[in-house]
Design a protein around this motif. Sequence first.
Motif, short mmCIF file in Angstrom:
data_model
loop_
_atom_site.label_atom_id
_atom_site.label_comp_id
_atom_site.label_asym_id
_atom_site.label_seq_id
_atom_site.Cartn_x
_atom_site.Cartn_y
_atom_site.Cartn_z
N LYS A 203 -49.08 5.92 -26.36
CA LYS A 203 -48.84 4.49 -26.23
C LYS A 203 -48.01 4.13 -24.99
O LYS A 203 -48.27 3.12 -24.33
N LEU A 224 -55.76 2.98 -30.39
CA LEU A 224 -54.85 2.01 -29.77
C LEU A 224 -55.52 0.68 -29.42
O LEU A 224 -54.85 -0.29 -29.09
N ASP A 227 -54.23 -1.67 -31.79
CA ASP A 227 -52.78 -1.94 -31.72
C ASP A 227 -52.57 -3.31 -31.05
O ASP A 227 -52.90 -3.51 -29.88
N LYS A 228 -52.01 -4.23 -31.79
CA LYS A 228 -51.86 -5.61 -31.30
C LYS A 228 -51.01 -5.68 -30.04
O LYS A 228 -51.31 -6.45 -29.12
N GLU A 229 -49.94 -4.89 -29.98
CA GLU A 229 -49.06 -4.91 -28.81
C GLU A 229 -49.82 -4.46 -27.55
O GLU A 229 -49.69 -5.06 -26.48
#
Length: 260
Positions: A203, A224, A227-229
Amino acid sequence: MNRDEFLKAVKEDPYQIENADEAFKKDKEIVLTAVKGNGNVLEYAHVSLKKDKDVVLAAIKEGAHAIAFADDTLKKDKNIMLTAIKDNGDSLEHAHSSLKKDKDVVLAAIKSSGSAIEYADASFQKDKKIVLMAVSTSSEALDYADASLKKDKEIVKASLKQNGYSLQYADTSLKKDKEIVSMAVQSNGNALRFADASLQKNKEIVMLAVNKTGRALEYVDKSLTKDKEVVMAAVKQDGEALEYADKSLKKDKDIVKAAK
């Protein structure tokens, strides 16, 4: 068309020499006039004038690429080749093999264009100082370095400073190296494409990549893309990165809003 008329015509359009009578193609004054207007028309000169130093020098001074059309005897001439190479390092491609082993010639070529190392003798492609000089001006030069130097961190870092995308030319071992990949993606996020799979799911590395180049989300491990971020960072940088997000986030209100 008589000679005087043709001389005037070739001044206005050097390519008139292409379909000229053989007598005009053998005429030094006419050919000199033509190559001074466009060096590449040396291709159409009579073979006798492709061996003429005055004509060839005039042609390569107008455009270094004209050396490609010179007679092979002049491609062995160090001064002729240096004239071409100083203007365009990649002219080294046309040099005689003996000059591709000449350090003065190779250094001049690399100073002009780092990628010219492609045409240098293999001994220079193994020389760390020479390769370092080449990659410091052209990231693509790493592609032509000896395999042993593609494992050398100093060499690879110098190339990545020019363009992180040159990670593609690095040894596989360095594509697993977090420091090297981090440097690459901070220069060009799309370099993530060439990183080892283990780093495409890291990440920290992924965030560096998508913050630099949103569309690098294309090369992120599938886990990923959910993965919202990560996706948020990507679409903020480039809204079109939404294309590469997991379907679960493609309709997320926050993500969609940020992508606009």
